[in-house]
Design a protein around this motif. Structure first.
Motif, mmCIF file in Angstrom:
data_model
loop_
_atom_site.group_PDB
_atom_site.id
_atom_site.type_symbol
_atom_site.label_atom_id
_atom_site.label_comp_id
_atom_site.label_asym_id
_atom_site.label_seq_id
_atom_site.Cartn_x
_atom_site.Cartn_y
_atom_site.Cartn_z
ATOM 1 N N SER A 199 13.465 -1.391 -10.150
ATOM 2 C CA SER A 199 13.090 -1.425 -8.736
ATOM 3 C C SER A 199 11.594 -1.528 -8.464
ATOM 4 N N CYS A 200 10.753 -1.348 -9.487
ATOM 5 C CA CYS A 200 9.316 -1.398 -9.278
ATOM 6 C C CYS A 200 8.598 -1.603 -10.605
ATOM 7 N N VAL A 201 7.305 -1.845 -10.510
ATOM 8 C CA VAL A 201 6.448 -1.979 -11.683
ATOM 9 C C VAL A 201 5.245 -1.076 -11.472
ATOM 10 N N THR A 202 4.911 -0.283 -12.494
ATOM 11 C CA THR A 202 3.720 0.559 -12.396
ATOM 12 C C THR A 202 2.662 0.054 -13.370
ATOM 13 N N VAL A 203 1.407 0.212 -12.963
ATOM 14 C CA VAL A 203 0.263 -0.143 -13.795
ATOM 15 C C VAL A 203 -0.566 1.122 -13.948
ATOM 16 N N GLU A 204 -0.867 1.493 -15.195
ATOM 17 C CA GLU A 204 -1.600 2.733 -15.466
ATOM 18 C C GLU A 204 -2.818 2.446 -16.330
ATOM 19 N N GLN A 205 -3.895 3.187 -16.059
ATOM 20 C CA GLN A 205 -5.095 3.095 -16.886
ATOM 21 C C GLN A 205 -5.816 4.439 -16.848
ATOM 22 N N LEU A 206 -6.295 4.860 -18.011
ATOM 23 C CA LEU A 206 -7.069 6.096 -18.097
ATOM 24 C C LEU A 206 -8.420 5.891 -17.428
ATOM 25 N N ASN A 207 -8.793 6.826 -16.556
ATOM 26 C CA ASN A 207 -10.123 6.825 -15.958
ATOM 27 C C ASN A 207 -10.979 7.738 -16.833
ATOM 28 N N PRO A 208 -11.897 7.185 -17.622
ATOM 29 C CA PRO A 208 -12.664 8.027 -18.546
ATOM 30 C C PRO A 208 -13.602 9.009 -17.847
ATOM 31 N N GLN A 209 -13.934 8.759 -16.587
ATOM 32 C CA GLN A 209 -14.821 9.674 -15.860
ATOM 33 C C GLN A 209 -14.109 10.960 -15.471
ATOM 34 N N THR A 210 -12.805 10.862 -15.168
ATOM 35 C CA THR A 210 -12.042 12.052 -14.770
ATOM 36 C C THR A 210 -11.072 12.507 -15.855
ATOM 37 N N ASN A 211 -10.894 11.659 -16.882
ATOM 38 C CA ASN A 211 -9.947 11.909 -17.957
ATOM 39 C C ASN A 211 -8.514 12.035 -17.425
ATOM 40 N N ARG A 212 -8.226 11.284 -16.342
ATOM 41 C CA ARG A 212 -6.888 11.260 -15.749
ATOM 42 C C ARG A 212 -6.379 9.828 -15.731
ATOM 43 N N VAL A 213 -5.074 9.681 -15.818
ATOM 44 C CA VAL A 213 -4.457 8.359 -15.740
ATOM 45 C C VAL A 213 -4.263 8.000 -14.267
ATOM 46 N N GLU A 214 -4.794 6.847 -13.876
ATOM 47 C CA GLU A 214 -4.625 6.333 -12.517
ATOM 48 C C GLU A 214 -3.408 5.417 -12.527
ATOM 49 N N GLN A 215 -2.584 5.478 -11.474
ATOM 50 C CA GLN A 215 -1.369 4.669 -11.435
ATOM 51 C C GLN A 215 -1.248 3.940 -10.104
ATOM 52 N N VAL A 216 -0.815 2.684 -10.178
ATOM 53 C CA VAL A 216 -0.513 1.872 -8.999
ATOM 54 C C VAL A 216 0.928 1.416 -9.152
ATOM 55 N N THR A 217 1.714 1.489 -8.054
ATOM 56 C CA THR A 217 3.108 1.072 -8.082
ATOM 57 C C THR A 217 3.289 -0.159 -7.198
ATOM 58 N N PHE A 218 3.902 -1.200 -7.764
ATOM 59 C CA PHE A 218 4.215 -2.433 -7.039
ATOM 60 C C PHE A 218 5.713 -2.495 -6.794
ATOM 61 N N SER A 219 6.117 -2.851 -5.572
ATOM 62 C CA SER A 219 7.523 -3.178 -5.345
ATOM 63 C C SER A 219 7.777 -4.530 -6.005
ATOM 64 N N MET A 220 9.026 -4.895 -6.160
ATOM 65 C CA MET A 220 9.331 -6.191 -6.758
ATOM 66 C C MET A 220 8.815 -7.331 -5.870
ATOM 67 N N ALA A 221 8.850 -7.149 -4.546
ATOM 68 C CA ALA A 221 8.323 -8.165 -3.627
ATOM 69 C C ALA A 221 6.807 -8.312 -3.792
ATOM 70 N N GLN A 222 6.099 -7.199 -3.924
ATOM 71 C CA GLN A 222 4.653 -7.261 -4.133
ATOM 72 C C GLN A 222 4.324 -7.949 -5.451
ATOM 73 N N LEU A 223 5.108 -7.673 -6.485
ATOM 74 C CA LEU A 223 4.883 -8.304 -7.778
ATOM 75 C C LEU A 223 5.126 -9.807 -7.698
ATOM 76 N N ARG A 224 6.178 -10.214 -6.988
ATOM 77 C CA ARG A 224 6.460 -11.641 -6.780
ATOM 78 C C ARG A 224 5.295 -12.311 -6.060
ATOM 79 N N ASP A 225 4.772 -11.660 -5.020
ATOM 80 C CA ASP A 225 3.643 -12.206 -4.268
ATOM 81 C C ASP A 225 2.396 -12.307 -5.142
ATOM 82 N N LEU A 226 2.146 -11.299 -5.976
ATOM 83 C CA LEU A 226 0.994 -11.333 -6.866
ATOM 84 C C LEU A 226 1.103 -12.505 -7.836
ATOM 85 N N ALA A 227 2.280 -12.692 -8.415
ATOM 86 C CA ALA A 227 2.473 -13.801 -9.353
ATOM 87 C C ALA A 227 2.209 -15.138 -8.669
ATOM 88 N N ALA A 228 2.674 -15.305 -7.442
ATOM 89 C CA ALA A 228 2.438 -16.548 -6.701
ATOM 90 C C ALA A 228 0.966 -16.709 -6.361
#
Length: 83
Positions: free
Chosen positions: A34-63
């Motif tokens: 139902s969704c796609v998440t993108v995660e990356q460690l922020n070395p300044q805070t030592n926390r993982v930042e996460q962004v969640t895309f709906s399938m529609a948002q992912l389709r739009d990004l690909a286009a």
């Protein structure tokens, strides 16, 4: 470089920034039904930042990656009244 792993509920792709003078942290992409998440460690805070895309948002990004500057709305081929 990247890796692909198939887990129980997701496909996990990890993008590894090849050695460079300004190397970025690895990016992990989790593709769920139902969704796609993108995660990356922020070395300044030592926390993982996460962004969640709906399938529609992912389709739009690909286009959007193949389109020039502008405003767009994708209309599915099976939309009633569209021909």
């Amino acid at each position: 470089m990247f890796t692909i792993e198939h887990e129980f509920d997701a496909t996990v792709v990890t993008l590894v920034d090849e050695p460079a003078s300004h190397r970025q942290e690895d990016i992990t992409i989790n593709a769920f039904a139902s969704c796609v998440t993108v995660e990356q460690l922020n070395p300044q805070t030592n926390r993982v930042e996460q962004v969640t895309f709906s399938m529609a948002q992912l389709r739009d990004l690909a286009a959007a990656l193949d389109l020039p500057e502008g405003v767009y709305r994708l209309i599915p081929d099976d939309t009633p009244g569209q021909g």
